[in-house]
Structures are given as C-alpha cells and as structure tokens.
Scaffold this motif. Structure first.
Motif, PDB file in Angstrom:
ATOM      1  N   LEU A   1       0.691  -1.054   0.018  1.00 39.41           N
ATOM      2  CA  LEU A   1      -0.117  -0.122  -0.045  1.00 39.41           C
ATOM      3  C   LEU A   1       0.829   1.166  -0.054  1.00 39.41           C
ATOM      4  O   LEU A   1       1.511   1.537   0.839  1.00 39.41           O
ATOM      5  N   TYR A   2       0.635   2.296  -0.906  1.00 42.81           N
ATOM      6  CA  TYR A   2       1.585   3.368  -1.248  1.00 42.81           C
ATOM      7  C   TYR A   2       0.715   4.329  -1.155  1.00 42.81           C
ATOM      8  O   TYR A   2      -0.384   4.667  -1.672  1.00 42.81           O
ATOM      9  N   LEU A   3       1.034   5.613  -0.444  1.00 41.45           N
ATOM     10  CA  LEU A   3       0.450   6.804  -0.419  1.00 41.45           C
ATOM     11  C   LEU A   3       0.948   8.020  -1.371  1.00 41.45           C
ATOM     12  O   LEU A   3       2.046   8.156  -1.546  1.00 41.45           O
ATOM     13  N   ARG A   4      -0.062   8.558  -2.203  1.00 38.01           N
ATOM     14  CA  ARG A   4       0.496   9.809  -3.054  1.00 38.01           C
ATOM     15  C   ARG A   4      -0.496  10.650  -2.705  1.00 38.01           C
ATOM     16  O   ARG A   4      -1.791  10.662  -2.835  1.00 38.01           O
ATOM     17  N   TYR A   5       0.113  11.969  -2.561  1.00 38.22           N
ATOM     18  CA  TYR A   5      -0.657  13.168  -2.098  1.00 38.22           C
ATOM     19  C   TYR A   5      -1.160  14.110  -3.309  1.00 38.22           C
ATOM     20  O   TYR A   5      -0.086  14.288  -4.341  1.00 38.22           O
ATOM     21  N   LEU A   6      -2.179  14.585  -3.211  1.00 43.62           N
ATOM     22  CA  LEU A   6      -2.665  15.529  -4.431  1.00 43.62           C
ATOM     23  C   LEU A   6      -1.942  16.948  -4.095  1.00 43.62           C
ATOM     24  O   LEU A   6      -1.610  17.052  -3.034  1.00 43.62           O
ATOM     25  N   PRO A   7      -1.823  17.800  -5.148  1.00 40.88           N
ATOM     26  CA  PRO A   7      -1.173  18.957  -5.042  1.00 40.88           C
ATOM     27  C   PRO A   7      -2.308  19.999  -4.332  1.00 40.88           C
ATOM     28  O   PRO A   7      -3.331  19.438  -4.458  1.00 40.88           O
ATOM     29  N   PRO A   8      -1.814  21.159  -3.692  1.00 42.84           N
ATOM     30  CA  PRO A   8      -2.863  21.840  -3.100  1.00 42.84           C
ATOM     31  C   PRO A   8      -3.891  22.460  -4.121  1.00 42.84           C
ATOM     32  O   PRO A   8      -3.536  22.576  -5.217  1.00 42.84           O
ATOM     33  N   TYR A   9      -4.851  22.747  -3.584  1.00 46.48           N
ATOM     34  CA  TYR A   9      -6.067  23.274  -4.679  1.00 46.48           C
ATOM     35  C   TYR A   9      -6.385  22.565  -5.806  1.00 46.48           C
ATOM     36  O   TYR A   9      -6.568  23.161  -6.810  1.00 46.48           O
ATOM     37  N   ALA A  10      -6.494  21.432  -5.542  1.00 45.54           N
ATOM     38  CA  ALA A  10      -6.738  20.249  -6.613  1.00 45.54           C
ATOM     39  C   ALA A  10      -7.671  19.083  -6.230  1.00 45.54           C
ATOM     40  O   ALA A  10      -7.577  18.228  -6.515  1.00 45.54           O
ATOM     41  N   PRO A  11      -8.868  19.851  -5.700  1.00 42.82           N
ATOM     42  CA  PRO A  11      -9.808  18.646  -5.247  1.00 42.82           C
ATOM     43  C   PRO A  11     -10.418  17.996  -6.204  1.00 42.82           C
ATOM     44  O   PRO A  11     -11.047  16.719  -6.189  1.00 42.82           O
ATOM     45  N   PHE A  12     -10.341  18.426  -7.424  1.00 41.66           N
ATOM     46  CA  PHE A  12     -11.319  18.024  -8.663  1.00 41.66           C
ATOM     47  C   PHE A  12     -10.540  16.653  -8.993  1.00 41.66           C
ATOM     48  O   PHE A  12     -11.032  15.639  -9.851  1.00 41.66           O
ATOM     49  N   LEU A  13      -9.099  16.474  -8.571  1.00 36.91           N
ATOM     50  CA  LEU A  13      -8.408  15.017  -8.867  1.00 36.91           C
ATOM     51  C   LEU A  13      -8.799  13.978  -7.965  1.00 36.91           C
ATOM     52  O   LEU A  13      -8.398  12.874  -8.171  1.00 36.91           O
ATOM     53  N   ASN A  14      -9.595  14.238  -6.734  1.00 35.60           N
ATOM     54  CA  ASN A  14     -10.009  13.328  -5.989  1.00 35.60           C
ATOM     55  C   ASN A  14     -11.499  12.717  -6.399  1.00 35.60           C
ATOM     56  O   ASN A  14     -12.135  13.509  -5.967  1.00 35.60           O
ATOM     57  N   LEU A  15     -11.537  11.576  -6.958  1.00 33.64           N
ATOM     58  CA  LEU A  15     -12.613  11.294  -7.381  1.00 33.64           C
ATOM     59  C   LEU A  15     -13.963  10.874  -6.415  1.00 33.64           C
ATOM     60  O   LEU A  15     -14.990  10.866  -6.682  1.00 33.64           O
ATOM     61  N   ILE A  16     -13.508  10.847  -5.048  1.00 37.47           N
ATOM     62  CA  ILE A  16     -14.395  10.371  -4.194  1.00 37.47           C
ATOM     63  C   ILE A  16     -15.384  11.657  -3.747  1.00 37.47           C
ATOM     64  O   ILE A  16     -16.378  11.852  -3.213  1.00 37.47           O
ATOM     65  N   GLU A  17     -14.655  13.068  -4.178  1.00 44.09           N
ATOM     66  CA  GLU A  17     -15.589  13.901  -3.908  1.00 44.09           C
ATOM     67  C   GLU A  17     -16.754  14.039  -4.919  1.00 44.09           C
ATOM     68  O   GLU A  17     -17.897  14.633  -4.156  1.00 44.09           O
ATOM     69  N   GLY A  18     -16.859  13.590  -5.885  1.00 41.84           N
ATOM     70  CA  GLY A  18     -18.073  13.430  -6.664  1.00 41.84           C
ATOM     71  C   GLY A  18     -19.074  12.545  -6.249  1.00 41.84           C
ATOM     72  O   GLY A  18     -20.111  12.683  -6.044  1.00 41.84           O
ATOM     73  N   VAL A  19     -18.186  11.312  -5.469  1.00 44.27           N
ATOM     74  CA  VAL A  19     -19.319  10.315  -4.625  1.00 44.27           C
ATOM     75  C   VAL A  19     -20.004  10.990  -3.567  1.00 44.27           C
ATOM     76  O   VAL A  19     -21.348  10.743  -3.247  1.00 44.27           O
ATOM     77  N   TRP A  20     -19.401  11.858  -2.836  1.00 41.27           N
ATOM     78  CA  TRP A  20     -19.977  12.653  -1.752  1.00 41.27           C
ATOM     79  C   TRP A  20     -21.144  13.653  -2.250  1.00 41.27           C
ATOM     80  O   TRP A  20     -22.222  13.494  -1.585  1.00 41.27           O
ATOM     81  N   LYS A  21     -20.859  14.203  -3.153  1.00 39.78           N
ATOM     82  CA  LYS A  21     -21.970  15.095  -3.657  1.00 39.78           C
ATOM     83  C   LYS A  21     -22.989  14.469  -4.244  1.00 39.78           C
ATOM     84  O   LYS A  21     -24.125  14.965  -4.212  1.00 39.78           O
TER      85      LYS A  21
END
Length: 204
Positions: free
Chosen positions: A150-170
């Motif tokens: 298991l590896y962690l990869r962090y998004l750049p700041p101010y880029a929530p559109f790259l996290n697909l789970i945001e659309g799921v919550w919406k």
C-alpha cells in the motif's frame, strides 16, 4: 517591477497542477487496465440539515443565504471512505467516525486497507494534504504499509477535482439522500445507510 515574480509563481503552480494531472491520468489508466488498485480517500460530514447546493431567484437579484444548522457538531455524522478503481468495477468502502476525523482514525482505516492488499497488485491511496493525512505518525507507518503493498500519493494543493471520491460525496448528498433536513440522528443515519446501500457501498 513586481509582475515578474508573480507570473513565475503562477507559472510554477500551473506546471505542478499539470504534472499532477498527468500522474493522475497515468494511475487511473493503470487502475482501469487492472494493473493496480487505485483508491481515492477522503472524509465527509452529513448534517441534520444538508447544505443547499443551488436555488432559484429572480434574474438580477442574486443573494447570499444563511443556512441554519441543527445542534452543531452533535447533529452530524462523519464518514471516512475510499472510492476504488480497479478494472471496470468502481467500489465504495466507508467507515463511520467517532466525532471529527483524527490522525488515529485515519491510521486505523489505512491499516485495514493494508491488510486487504493483494501481494500481486500494487495499491495506491490518493489523498489530500489535510494535517491528519500527513502527520508524523502517518509518516512513521508508511514503510510498513509499503511492505504490505500500500502506497500513499498526495494531491497537489487546491486540486480537489483530482480526488474522485468528492463526486461520490456530492452524489450521496445531492441525489441519493431522500430529504434535505432530518429531525434526529437516527433518521439521518437511516437515510444515509439507504443512500450508501443504493450506491453499493461496503462498510469496513
């Protein structure tokens, strides 16, 4: 005289976001091809009175509205979850949180995901830069998680559109929850479970 540095900073930020988007596309392609398991992690809160996403008003008379809340943090359910891409079958896994999200709860959730890793397939967790995602205790666990695949990869700041789970919550809050307001946490919990079941979510 000062426009040069500002332009350079904006250009550097633009380059970072472009590079991050390219990496995200590469990882997503690998997940869709079945070469890795890509999991988008985030937390979300569900209140007794859900936020109004949009409304109607007379043209030219736009206003800001104060949305009332009920019982503050006591009238709220919090979840941590991952939206997984693997092949052509996306999957949502969630866990209820006790109170607000903490680093301890994030570690416990990641421990569960690490235990579920398949040795033959890389698992990549995509997450934002919240303090409880990047604390010292998280960093100290990374080598052990990587040993499990298991590896962690962090998004750049101010880029929530790259996290697909945001659309799921919406989607859960805006479409699958049957009402915008609830009279008790029991009602809210029942509605949330129905929405998650409709989405095919797994509780872990």
């Amino acid at each position: 005289m000062e426009t040069g540095p500002v332009c350079r900073r904006q250009s550097a930020r633009s380059r970072r976001r472009t590079a991050a988007s390219s990496v995200a596309r590469y990882l997503k392609k690998g997940a869709l091809d079945g070469k890795l398991s890509l999991k988008y992690l985030d937390q979300s809160g569900f209140s007794l009175m859900l936020s109004v996403v949009s409304t109607w008003f007379k043209r030219g008379s736009g206003q800001q509205f104060r949305i009332p809340t009920r019982w503050g943090s006591q009238g709220r359910l919090n979840l941590i979850g991952t939206y997984t891409l693997h092949g052509t079958h996306p999957h949502l896994a969630v866990r209820a949180l006790e109170g607000s999200c903490t680093q301890t709860q994030v570690i416990a959730y990641l421990d569960t995901l690490a235990e579920q890793c398949e040795p033959s397939r890389l698992t990549v967790i995509v997450l934002d830069n919240a303090t409880f995602h990047r604390g010292k205790a998280i960093q100290e666990k990374q080598l052990a998680w990587e040993a499990q695949g298991l590896y962690l990869r962090y998004l750049p700041p101010y880029a929530p559109f790259l996290n697909l789970i945001e659309g799921v919550w919406k989607q859960l809050k805006g479409f699958l929850m049957p009402r915008r307001a609830y009279n008790s946490l029991a009602e809210l919990e029942t509605a949330l479970k129905l929405a998650l079941n409709a989405f095919g979510a797994e509780f872990i």
